[in-house]
Design a protein around this motif. Structure first.
Motif, short mmCIF file in Angstrom:
data_model
loop_
_atom_site.label_atom_id
_atom_site.label_comp_id
_atom_site.label_asym_id
_atom_site.label_seq_id
_atom_site.Cartn_x
_atom_site.Cartn_y
_atom_site.Cartn_z
N ALA A 185 -81.28 -45.59 28.77
CA ALA A 185 -82.04 -44.99 29.87
C ALA A 185 -83.54 -45.17 29.73
N SER A 186 -84.01 -45.52 28.57
CA SER A 186 -85.45 -45.66 28.36
C SER A 186 -85.96 -47.06 28.70
N ARG A 187 -85.07 -47.97 29.08
CA ARG A 187 -85.47 -49.36 29.31
C ARG A 187 -85.22 -49.77 30.77
N ARG A 188 -85.94 -50.83 31.16
CA ARG A 188 -85.74 -51.36 32.51
C ARG A 188 -84.33 -51.94 32.64
N VAL A 189 -83.83 -51.93 33.90
CA VAL A 189 -82.49 -52.47 34.20
C VAL A 189 -82.60 -53.51 35.30
N ILE A 190 -82.09 -54.69 35.03
CA ILE A 190 -81.92 -55.72 36.07
C ILE A 190 -80.45 -55.72 36.45
N LEU A 191 -80.17 -55.61 37.74
CA LEU A 191 -78.79 -55.63 38.23
C LEU A 191 -78.47 -57.02 38.77
N ASP A 249 -75.41 -45.89 42.53
CA ASP A 249 -76.23 -45.54 41.37
C ASP A 249 -76.71 -46.79 40.64
N SER A 250 -75.89 -47.84 40.62
CA SER A 250 -76.31 -49.11 40.01
C SER A 250 -77.53 -49.67 40.73
N LEU A 251 -77.50 -49.62 42.05
CA LEU A 251 -78.65 -50.08 42.83
C LEU A 251 -79.86 -49.17 42.62
N TYR A 252 -79.62 -47.89 42.69
CA TYR A 252 -80.71 -46.91 42.65
C TYR A 252 -81.48 -46.97 41.35
N TYR A 253 -80.77 -47.09 40.24
CA TYR A 253 -81.42 -47.05 38.93
C TYR A 253 -81.81 -48.43 38.41
N SER A 254 -81.67 -49.45 39.23
CA SER A 254 -82.12 -50.79 38.82
C SER A 254 -83.59 -50.97 39.17
N ASP A 255 -84.23 -51.87 38.45
CA ASP A 255 -85.63 -52.19 38.73
C ASP A 255 -85.76 -53.45 39.57
N ALA A 256 -84.71 -54.27 39.60
CA ALA A 256 -84.67 -55.47 40.43
C ALA A 256 -83.21 -55.90 40.54
N VAL A 257 -82.89 -56.59 41.63
CA VAL A 257 -81.52 -57.04 41.89
C VAL A 257 -81.53 -58.55 42.05
N VAL A 258 -80.59 -59.23 41.39
CA VAL A 258 -80.54 -60.69 41.35
C VAL A 258 -79.14 -61.17 41.74
N GLY A 259 -79.04 -62.33 42.41
CA GLY A 259 -77.75 -62.91 42.74
C GLY A 259 -77.91 -64.26 43.41
N ILE A 260 -76.81 -64.73 43.99
CA ILE A 260 -76.79 -66.03 44.66
C ILE A 260 -76.92 -65.84 46.18
N ASN A 261 -75.90 -65.22 46.79
CA ASN A 261 -75.89 -64.97 48.23
C ASN A 261 -74.82 -63.95 48.53
N GLU A 318 -80.10 -40.61 32.97
CA GLU A 318 -79.54 -40.58 31.62
C GLU A 318 -78.01 -40.62 31.66
N THR A 319 -77.42 -39.85 32.58
CA THR A 319 -75.96 -39.82 32.68
C THR A 319 -75.42 -41.16 33.17
N PHE A 320 -76.10 -41.73 34.17
CA PHE A 320 -75.65 -43.03 34.67
C PHE A 320 -75.68 -44.08 33.57
N CYS A 321 -76.80 -44.15 32.85
CA CYS A 321 -76.93 -45.18 31.81
C CYS A 321 -75.89 -44.96 30.71
N ASN A 355 -80.43 -42.74 53.24
CA ASN A 355 -80.66 -41.31 52.95
C ASN A 355 -79.64 -40.74 51.97
N ARG A 356 -79.15 -41.58 51.08
CA ARG A 356 -78.16 -41.15 50.10
C ARG A 356 -78.86 -40.86 48.77
N SER A 357 -78.34 -39.90 48.05
CA SER A 357 -78.89 -39.56 46.74
C SER A 357 -77.92 -40.02 45.66
N PRO A 358 -78.44 -40.33 44.46
CA PRO A 358 -77.54 -40.73 43.38
C PRO A 358 -76.61 -39.58 42.99
#
Length: 544
Positions: free
Chosen positions: A256-262, A339-351, A246-249, A238-241
Motif C-alpha cells: 500500500a505504500s508504493r505506486r501501482v500500475i494496472l 478498486d483496481s482502477l481507483y487505487y492505480s496510478d496509471a492504466v496500461v494496455g493494448i486496446n 490498505e485493505t485492497f492492497c 460516482n462510485r466509491s471504492p
C-alpha cells in the motif's frame, strides 16, 4: 409491455443490466433469450436478474434451421459485409478488411476487386444483393417462437453478428407488426462488426460518433437513431471504492505504500500473439528502466476473461507484479475491478474498453503500440476514437521506449484523466446525466410506435435466383466461388485426411504384393505433392 430481448448469448445482457432492472421496476415483463451458451458468467447474471426481478425470465432462442435457405442467406450476408468493408473509411483498417476477406465466399472477393473502388457501382451491387437476400423465405420455427412469447416489443443485440439468426427474428417481428430496436452493445460494433442488413424501428447508440456510423456505414434512417449515452458505464460514475487502500492492497497482494500500475489485458483478434508473453517482456523493460518512478512501481495485471488460458503457468512475482481479478459479472468481482482502477496510478494496455472505465475513474491511460499487436490498434477504426475524440483518452506510446517515457510523465505529474472525452463519448447529454433513464424512456416510448412495414415483397425472379443459388451448396466444382478461404481450407483438409486414410488402408491390404504396394506408395507421394501445390496456390490467391 411484454418485451422480448434477444442476444447472441446471455453475457451480452451485462451491458444492459441497469436498463433491465429499471424496466422491470416500472412493471414491464421481459424475457431474455440467447441464441447460444457462453463461458463468461452470463448465465449466472440472468439467473440473478430473474431471481431479484419478478418480471424477468430467460431461456434459449431457437436458431434458424440449417437448410439450403440458411446456407444461401449466409453466403449473401458474408458477401454484403465484405463489400461494406470496401468503403473508404476502412481503407486504413487493414485488419478488419483481411478478417472479412478470409470468411467471404470467393465470388464476392472477386466482385470486391471489381467494384470496391467505385462508390456508385459498389452501392448498386449491394442494392441488388440485398434484394436477393430479402427474397429468402423466413424461418417457420422462429416465427412460431415469437408468437409464443406474445411480445409487444423486440430488442436485439448485437444484430450485426456474423452467422446470427437475429436478422430473421427482426423480419419475423416486423411481419407481425411488432416494433423492434437494435441496442448497440459496444463502442466498436458499428465500425468493426457486420452490416445492419435490415433497419429496425429504432437504433440506440451511445454518442454522435455512433450515430454517424449508423447513418453513413449502415444506411440507417437518421430519424430512427436515438443517442442515449452509454448505459453500461453508468455503474462506474460516482462510485466509491468498496474498501480502503490498505485493505485492497492486502487482498491483491500489493504494498500500500508504493505506486501501482494496472495492466488491463485485451480481447485481441484471433491469431494474435500471446499477450501474456508481451506483458512479461514489458515488465522486464520496466524493471530495467533508469526512471525510478517507473522501475520501482508495482504492477497489477488483469487477464482478459476470454484469454485466461495463455496465463497458465505464467509467474510474474519475480518482476514485482501480481495477477489478480476476475470477470466483473457479480458484485464482488465488480468491486475488485473498480478498486483496481481507483487505487492505480496509471492504466496500461493494448486496446480495451477498460481504458474507458479508467477514464471515468480519472486515471491516466496508456496504450502501447508494438508491431505484434498493431493490427488490433491501427488496423481498426474504433481505436482512433480513443485518440481523437474530444482531445482523446489515451496516450499512445509507439514502442516501449516512448511508452515508458509517457508512463513516467503520468506517474510524476499525477494528472487526472480527460473528462471531455468521457462526456462526448459516454454522456453526450451532460456529464451528470445518466444514460439508463434516457434509454428506458425511449424504450417505453416505443409502445406508441407504429412498426415499419414488415412485408418483404420478393418478386418471383428474385425468389427463383436465390433458389438456383441454393442448389450450388453441394457443388464441389463451384467451391472456389461459394466457399470462403477458411472454408475451403477446412473442406480440403477433411478430404485430404480421408484420402490419406484410404491410401493407408490400401497399403495395409497390399502388404504381401510388392508391386501393388510400390504403386500405392508412389500414388501417396504424388497425392502429397499435389496437396502441397494446392495449398500454395490457395495461399497465393489469398494474398492477391
Amino acid at each position: 409491455m411484454r418485451i422480448l430481448f434477444l442476444s447472441r448469448h446471455h453475457g451480452y445482457f451485462r451491458n444492459y443490466e441497469s436498463v433491465l432492472r429499471e424496466l422491470a421496476a416500472r412493471g414491464h415483463t421481459l424475457h431474455l433469450a440467447a441464441e447460444r451458451d457462453e463461458e463468461f458468467g452470463g448465465r449466472r447474471l440472468v439467473e440473478t436478474l430473474a431471481s431479484e426481478c419478478p418480471g424477468i425470465t430467460f431461456g434459449a432462442a431457437p436458431a434458424r434451421a440449417d437448410d439450403d435457405w440458411a446456407w444461401v442467406a449466409g453466403r449473401l450476408r458474408l458477401g454484403l459485409d465484405y463489400l461494406r468493408y470496401q468503403h473508404p473509411i476502412f481503407r486504413s483498417a487493414y485488419q478488419l478488411r483481411l478478417r472479412a476477406r478470409e470468411r467471404t465466399p470467393g465470388a464476392f472477393v472477386a466482385l470486391g476487386r471489381v467494384v470496391g473502388a467505385v462508390g456508385w457501382l459498389r452501392r448498386l451491387v449491394i442494392q441488388g444483393l440485398r434484394a436477393l437476400e430479402r427474397a429468402i423465405p423466413g424461418d417457420v420455427e422462429i416465427g412460431r417462437y415469437i408468437d409464443q412469447q406474445r411480445a409487444e416489443l423486440l430488442l436485439l443485440t448485437p444484430l450485426i453478428d456474423l452467422g446470427s439468426s437475429q436478422i430473421d427474428y427482426l423480419r419475423a417481428a416486423r411481419g407481425r407488426g411488432i416494433p423492434s430496436a437494435l441496442c448497440v452493445w459496444s463502442w466498436d460494433h458499428l465500425s468493426s462488426k457486420a452490416l445492419i442488413r435490415e433497419q429496425p424501428d429504432r437504433v440506440f447508440v451511445w454518442n454522435d460518433i455512433q450515430r454517424r456510423e449508423a447513418v453513413e456505414l449502415h444506411g440507417v434512417d437518421p430519424n430512427r437513431v436515438i443517442v442515449t449515452g452509454a448505459q453500461c458505464f453508468d455503474q462506474w460514475f460516482n462510485r466509491s471504492p468498496s474498501r480502503d487502500r490498505e485493505t485492497f492492497c492486502r487482498d491483491a497482494g500489493l504494498d500500500a505504500s508504493r505506486r501501482v500500475i494496472l495492466y488491463v489485458c485485451s480481447a485481441l483478434f484471433a491469431g494474435s500473439p500471446s499477450e501474456a508473453e508481451f506483458v512479461v517482456e514489458w515488465l522486464r523493460r520496466l524493471r530495467a528502466s533508469a526512471l525510478p518512478e517507473v522501475r520501482d512501481a508495482q504492477v497489477l495485471v488483469r487477464p482478459h476473461p476470454s484469454r485466461t488460458a495463455e496465463w497458465d503457468g505464467v509467474d510474474v512475482t519475480s518482476l514485482d507484479a501480481v495477477i489478480w481479478g476476475s470477470n466483473p459479472v457479480d458484485v464482488q468481482a465488480r468491486a475488485d475491478y473498480f478498486d483496481s482502477l481507483y487505487y492505480s496510478d496509471a492504466v496500461v494496455g493494448i486496446n480495451t474498453s477498460a481504458f474507458i472505465e479508467a477514464g471515468i475513474v480519472g486515471r491516466p491511460v496508456h496504450a502501447v503500440v508494438v508491431p505484434e499487436f498493431a493490427a488490433n490498434q491501427g488496423g481498426t477504426v474504433h481505436f482512433q476514437y480513443l485518440v481523437d475524440v474530444a482531445g482523446g483518452l489515451v496516450s499512445v506510446g509507439h514502442g516501449l521506449d516512448d511508452h515508458i517515457r509517457q508512463l513516467h510523465a503520468s506517474l510524476v505529474s499525477r494528472q487526472a484523466g480527460p473528462r471531455p472525452f468521457i462526456q462526448a463519448f459516454l454522456r453526450p447529454h451532460g456529464l451528470d446525466v445518466a444514460a439508463t433513464p434516457i434509454f428506458v424512456e425511449h424504450v417505453e416510448a416505443m409502445q406508441q410506435l407504429q412498426a415499419a412495414d414488415g412485408s418483404l415483397r420478393a418478386t418471383p425472379v428474385w425468389r427463383w435466383v436465390v433458389g438456383q443459388l441454393a442448389r450450388t451448396r453441394t457443388s464441389q466444382r463451384l467451391e472456389g466461388l461459394t466457399l470462403s478461404w477458411r472454408e475451403r481450407e477446412s473442406v480440403e483438409h477433411t478430404r485430404d485426411e480421408q484420402q490419406r486414410k484410404a491410401l493407408r488402408r490400401a497399403e495395409e491390404r497390399a502388404a504381401s504384393d510388392p508391386v501393388r504396394l510400390e504403386a500405392l506408395r508412389e500414388r501417396a507421394m504424388a497425392f502429397e505433392q499435389e496437396r502441397q501445390r494446392r495449398a500454395a496456390r490457395r495461399e497465393r490467391t489469398h494474398r492477391i
